[in-house]
Every structure is written in structure tokens, then in C-alpha cells.
Design an enzyme around this catalytic site. Structure first.
Site, PDB file in Angstrom:
ATOM      1  N   ASN A   5       0.824  -1.195   0.000  1.00  0.00           N
ATOM      2  CA  ASN A   5       0.000   0.000   0.000  1.00  0.00           C
ATOM      3  C   ASN A   5       0.869   1.259   0.000  1.00  0.00           C
ATOM      4  OD1 ASN A   5      -1.881   2.011   0.362  1.00  0.00           O
ATOM      5  ND2 ASN A   5      -3.017   0.947   1.945  1.00  0.00           N
ATOM      6  N   ASP A   6       1.522   1.529   1.103  1.00  0.00           N
ATOM      7  CA  ASP A   6       2.312   2.761   1.197  1.00  0.00           C
ATOM      8  C   ASP A   6       3.389   2.859   0.116  1.00  0.00           C
ATOM      9  OD1 ASP A   6       0.928   3.793   3.327  1.00  0.00           O
ATOM     10  OD2 ASP A   6       2.195   2.809   4.819  1.00  0.00           O
ATOM     11  N   VAL A   7       4.001   1.726  -0.229  1.00  0.00           N
ATOM     12  CA  VAL A   7       5.130   1.783  -1.168  1.00  0.00           C
ATOM     13  C   VAL A   7       4.683   2.039  -2.605  1.00  0.00           C
ATOM     14  CG1 VAL A   7       6.651   0.356   0.231  1.00  0.00           C
ATOM     15  CG2 VAL A   7       5.218  -0.725  -1.501  1.00  0.00           C
TER      16      VAL A   7
END
Lengths: 95, 472
Positions: free
Chosen positions: B400-402
Site C-alpha cells: 500500500n504505502d510503497v
């Protein structure tokens, strides 16, 4: 050995190690780290020397503990590193 | 054995270890490099035993045999997903061994020089904080402690104070105060510091903590080497310290965090849920919005299933982006099955690996290697990013964040400025995620907005991937 020389060895080996490690691809960073981890068990040498020289029973017991822990660090570290490195296969071989 | 001879041997063994590390720069030679390092260490042990004439000291051999037997039992059993906690635990063991050696040196009445006392005290300090910090990290990774940052009242004050109180006894013993109570104080305060700094680091920041503790364990060994004036220990300790520091830097850069922030606990995620992403975001990223898209997160896939299988059948170039969610769902095998199917149809499959995917540096690579993904298909972020534009389908699994494009725009959020994998540039995007909640950072992901180039498959990665496989 003179403290100044020892400090120099520390600095030089850090710099050389840093240069060499920068070449390791991120693909291998986990095995690199566990291999380095195994090397940090080198403190076993000092544990052996200190325990061998110790005479008091209490010091011997602590010394044995240090030897056991450092050996776990070295043997375990190299072992998991070898296991991980054996997983990496090229395409042809993987098929 | 004369000192000179020992110094020469120590030099040769150090070079051997360095050569082993140099061989780690290529996969083909890495196993040999690891073996070379191991042989050098074994030789170093034998040389030390010979040098101090300890061959007849049976207790030492028994202790080493016991340690070796214990570690082999553990090392054979540890799973690849558990590797971060295994490494953390081993780090802690090495650290505490150095601390014990430091304490033994201090208790040794023949040690009189100020340099030896100061370094032995420092070995106690660094070794103990390595132990307690590593134990906390290992407990968190193993799920024995909550992964979220644990924040105590006056946490920063406790952290700084415990570090100061650990350093004070080292100064006091160096200027000649009794080593007994000063050593005990140092043990306790540095132990507390280790706990305080590791407790505040959350799950996704673990790669940084582990790298740093790795560095500490090397530094502890090096300092113990200074205390007993052993050049081999000093050299190898320095190498390990530098390696841990380098990996820490790489991890910090990949997360766009400074080391001081990590140490002082500024790693904490957004405490309140902010809407970092404006609804008109789809235009900003060139993601064509569907007619009537009102910016609500898409719940479940509304794409007709035939579309998806057609899409995948027509795709020529496919990039798979695995995240820790894939590993948690143990879906690596299914990912490999899907990739195999694509390849059998003559499609090109590549994997994009973000540097912080997983719980330690490079963790994702070994998780994929374990299911026989060939390593020449694993690409680092900088190498794969230019290829997203040319790829027909990018499949994101449990990341998600990456991949969150908000990292480029959402100023003031924890991920702002973090380098990401540019999956939004792919012609079509399949997102397999557990839910549409923000990732660890707490920042909304604009990719979850309605768009016809994005297919969202929600649920456990094992189920969604099985569904995907059935479509092929």
C-alpha cells in the site's frame, strides 16, 4: 597493542567494509545482514580469552554463558545465511 | 605464539572475511563468500584457543559445543518469514556476549589502564542495549508484543535520561571509582535505553531498527576488542558496525526518515486519520475517472469478470508488486503459479521490489526466492520504475504505502517524499489488498478511487489470487 593503533584498525576496517558492502545488491541484503550478524559473534574470541584467564567460579559461569551465546550467534548466523543463499536460483535452474 | 605472528594471522583472517563480503556482491559467488567467512571465523577460534593455551580447558569446548548444537536446532527450523526476528535474536545474543566480556574485564584486577576500563565499560553499555533492544524487536516481530509503537508517559525524557545514566558510570569508572556499582548501573540504564528506543518503533519501521541493532552488535564486539587489545575483534567489529550503519542509511532513505527521528520516536504514524488526498486526485495522477465517479472509494470490483480475464490474456508485459501483505497471507506460492501461467503464454513477467518491502532489508527477495521465483526476475525500485509506463498490467499484492502516489503530493504526511513504485503509470492496475483502509502510514491511497484502469480485488490475498488464477 597501542590503543591508537587499535582505534586506527577500527576506523580503517569500518571504511573498507563500508566500501565493499555498498556493492552488495539489495537482492542480497537479508543474507548480507545475517552474515554480518554471524560475524558480530567474533566476540567469542574475547569470551574464550577472558574465560580461560578467569579463576573465580562466578566469572567462569558468566564466561561460559558468553561463550554459549556468542557461539549461537556465529553458528546460527552462518547457517541461516547459507540456507537463504541456497534459495536463490536463476531462471534456467528454477525450471 | 608471538604477538607479531598473531597480528599477521589476524590480518590474513580479516582479509579473508573482507573477501567473503566482496563475494556477496554477486549471487553466484555469495554462497562461497559465506563459507569463506565461516572458515575464517573457525580458524580465528582455533588460533585464539592455541594462543591462550586453552586446548585442555574442557569447559570452553563444552560451552561451544552446546552453543553450536542449540543454534543448529533453531537455525534449521526458522521459517523465511521469521527471519527478521531470528536475526534480531542472534544480534541480541552477540551483543550480550560482548557485554559479559566487558564486565569480566572490569572485574579482572589486572586491568588497570584507563583505556581498557573505558572500553570495557562501553562494551557493557552497547552490548546490553543491543540485547534489550533486539529482544523487544524480536518480541514485536513474533507477535508476542503489539507491533504498534508503545509510547510511555515522558518517553523521550526516559530515553535521553537512560542513555545519559548509562554513559555516566563509564566515565566514573574510568576516573577511578569502584567498578562494582558503576557496572551494575550501566547494565540497568543501558538495558532500559534499549527497551525505550525499540518499544517506540512500529512494525513497518522494523527494517531500520534491525539494521541499527546489527550495527550496534558489531560495534559492541569491536569495543570489546579494544578492551582486550585484540586487533581481529576490532577489525571485524568495525566491518559489522559499518555494514549495519550502511543498511540503516539505505532503509532511512527508502522511507524518507532521518535516523534521529527514529531514535527519538518521531516515526509515529498519523495519529488522526487525515484526508491527505483530495478527491480530484484522479485528474492529478492522470487516472481517468469513471463517469459519475464521486470520489468514493471503490468497494469490491465492479468490473465484469470477463474483462479481467480478457485483459490478462491480452497483456504482454506484466509487473508484479509484492508487499508484506502477500507474505502475511502466505500467498507467495500462488503468485508464482500466476506468474508461471503468464510465462507459459509467452508473456514477460517482472517483480518490482521496494527496498522496505518486508520487515528487514531485502526480506521480500528471500520470501520470493523460497517459492522458486528466479532472482533475475526480481528488480530493484530504480531499475523497474521506468518500465511501468510500458507495462500492460501491474498487479499489486498486499502493498500500500510503497505504491501510494500521495507520497509525491501529500505534504506533511509521514510518507511525503518517500520514493515509491510508480504503479499508477501502468496501462492497467490490479490491486489485491485486504481492504481500502490506509496503509501503515495512515495516508489514504488515491489508487483506491474509482477508475476504469484500476481493478480492485479486496480480501485475503490467498482467495483473491486463487480467483485471479481461475480467470487465466
Amino acid at each position: 597493542m597501542h590503543p591508537i593503533i587499535l582505534l586506527l584498525i577500527f576506523i580503517v576496517s569500518s571504511l573498507v567494509g563500508y566500501k565493499l558492502i555498498a556493492n552488495v545488491p539489495s537482492l542480497l541484503h537479508t543474507p548480507l545482514m545475517s552474515g554480518m550478524n554471524a560475524l558480530s559473534g567474533v566476540t567469542l574470541l574475547s569470551a574464550l580469552a577472558a574465560t580461560g584467564a578467569a579463576v573465580a567460579f562466578g566469572s567462569r559461569v558468566f564466561g561460559f554463558l558468553a561463550i554459549i551465546l556468542a557461539t549461537i550467534n556465529i553458528v546460527g548466523g552462518f547457517n541461516v545465511t547459507a540456507r537463504m543463499l541456497s534459495l536463490f536460483k536463476r531462471k534456467e535452474k528454477a525450471k | 605464539m608471538s604477538d607479531l605472528l598473531y597480528y599477521i594471522i589476524a590480518g590474513v583472517l580479516t582479509l579473508g572475511v573482507l573477501a567473503g563480503i566482496a563475494m556477496m556482491s554477486r549471487v553466484e559467488r555469495s554462497s562461497k563468500g559465506n563459507r569463506l567467512s565461516a572458515v575464517c571465523m573457525a580458524l580465528a577460534v582455533l588460533v585464539t584457543v592455541y594462543r591462550y593455551q586453552l586446548i585442555s580447558d574442557a569447559g570452553l569446548w563444552i560451552a561451544m559445543a552446546l552453543g553450536a548444537a542449540l543454534s543448529l536446532m533453531g537455525a534449521r527450523r526458522v521459517k523465511m518469514i521469521e527471519m527478521p526476528q531470528a536475526v534480531a535474536l542472534l544480534n541480541g545474543f552477540g551483543g550480550v556476549a560482548s557485554a559479559i566480556v566487558g564486565a569480566m574485564e572490569l572485574a579482572n584486577p589486572s586491568v588497570i589502564s584507563g583505556f581498557s576500563t573505558a572500553t570495557a565499560g562501553l562494551a557493557v553499555l552497547v552490548g546490553t542495549l543491543t540485547l534489550t533492544g533486539s529482544l523487544v524487536a524480536a518480541f514485536k516481530l513474533q507477535g508476542l508484543m503489539k507491533q504498534q509503537p508503545h509510547i510511555w508517559p515522558a518517553h523521550t525524557a526516559i530515553t535521553i535520561l537512560s542513555l545519559a545514566v548509562s554513559a555516566l558510570p563509564v566515565v566514573l569508572m574510568t576516573i577511578g571509582l569502584p567498578v562494582g556499582w558503576t557496572t551494575a548501573l550501566c547494565f540497568m540504564a543501558s538495558g532500559l535505553f534499549g527497551v525505550a528506543f525499540a518499544a517506540r518503533v512500529g512494525g513497518a519501521d522494523m527494517p531500520i531498527t534491525i539494521s541499527l541493532l546489527n550495527s550496534f552488535s558489531g560495534v559492541a564486539a569491536g569495543i570489546a576488542g579494544l578492551a582486550i587489545a585484540d586487533p581481529l575483534l576490532v577489525a571485524i567489529g568495525g566491518i559489522v558496525g559499518a555494514s549495519g550503519l550502511l543498511l540503516t542509511q539505505i532503509m532511512c532513505r527508502a522511507m524518507n526518515r532521518s535516523l534521529m527521528d527514529i531514535l527519538l520516536g518521531k516515526t509515529t504514524v498519523l495519529t488522526h486519520h487525515t484526508n491527505a488526498v483530495p478527491w480530484d486526485v484522479s485528474h492529478k495522477y492522470g487516472i481517468p475517472a469513471e463517469d459519475g465517479a464521486d470520489g468514493e472509494a471503490l468497494i469490491g470490483s465492479e468490473e465484469p469478470e470477463t474483462n479481467l480475464s480478457e485483459l490478462m490474456r491480452e497483456a504482454k508485459r506484466i509487473i508484479i508488486v509484492p508487499g508484506y501483505g502477500m507474505a502475511l497471507a502466505q500467498a507467495q506460492g500462488l503468485v508464482k503459479n500466476i506468474a508461471d501461467k503468464f510465462e507459459a503464454d509467452g508473456k514477460e513477467v517482472k517483480y518490482a521490489i521496494h527496498p522496505v518491502a518486508g520487515r528487514m532489508p531485502g526480506h521480500m527477495n528471500i520470501l520470493l526466492a523460497e517459492v522458486d521465483v528466479p532472482y533475475d526476475q526480481l528488480y530493484e525500485m530504480d531499475d523497474i520504475n521506468p518500465e511501468f509506463e510500458r507495462c500492460d498490467v501491474a498487479i499489486v499484492i498486499g502493498a500500500n504505502d510503497v505504491v501510494n502516489p500521495a507520497a509525491n503530493t501529500a505534504e506533511g504526511t509521514p510518507i511525503y517524499g518517500m520514493p515509491i513504485l510508480h504503479v499508477e503509470k501502468a496501462k492497467h492496475l490490479i490491486l489485491c489488498n485486504y481492504d481500502t483502509k490506509p496503509g501503515y502510514s495512515g495516508v489514504d491511497n488515491p489508487l483506491y478511487l474509482k477508475s476504469h484502469k484500476i481493478t480492485l480485488l479486496l480480501g485475503d490475498a490467498k482467495d483473491t489470487l486463487a480467483g485471479l488464477l481461475a480467470e487465466l
